[in-house]
Design a protein around this motif. Structure first.
Motif: not given
Length: 98
Positions: A4-5, A8-9, A11-14
């Protein structure tokens, strides 16, 4: 690091993910979630089907059969989570989709 981590990383790092990377992230997440769910169910079943002093032979046979059916479901869940391309059984119903 959990799946999950990692997802998440990613998907959110741009930066956009390539399809192969996204598929691998989702597969890892599915496997980890399936294993955690199977362990939780197995923990809930632990001790539920033990023989007590009040059980007759027939009652205990029923408990054993119920435990076996429950564990088959848990093992099917584990296999489904570990499968590279999960397949679901065909639903046998005659209902219309409209």
């Amino acid at each position: 690091m959990s799946a999950y981590t990692t997802a998440f990383q990613a998907l959110t790092d741009g930066r956009p993910l390539r399809p192969g990377e996204a598929a691998q992230l989702l597969a890892n997440l599915r496997q980890e979630t399936g294993e955690e769910l199977a362990q939780a169910i197995e923990k809930q079943l632990d001790g539920k089907f033990r023989r007590t002093e009040d059980d007759t032979s027939a009652t205990f046979r029923k408990k054993r059969a119920q435990y076996g059916a429950s564990m088959r479901i848990v093992n099917a869940l584990r296999a489904l989570a570990q499968a590279t391309r999960p397949t679901f059984p065909h639903q046998r119903n005659n209902r219309s989709t409209s």
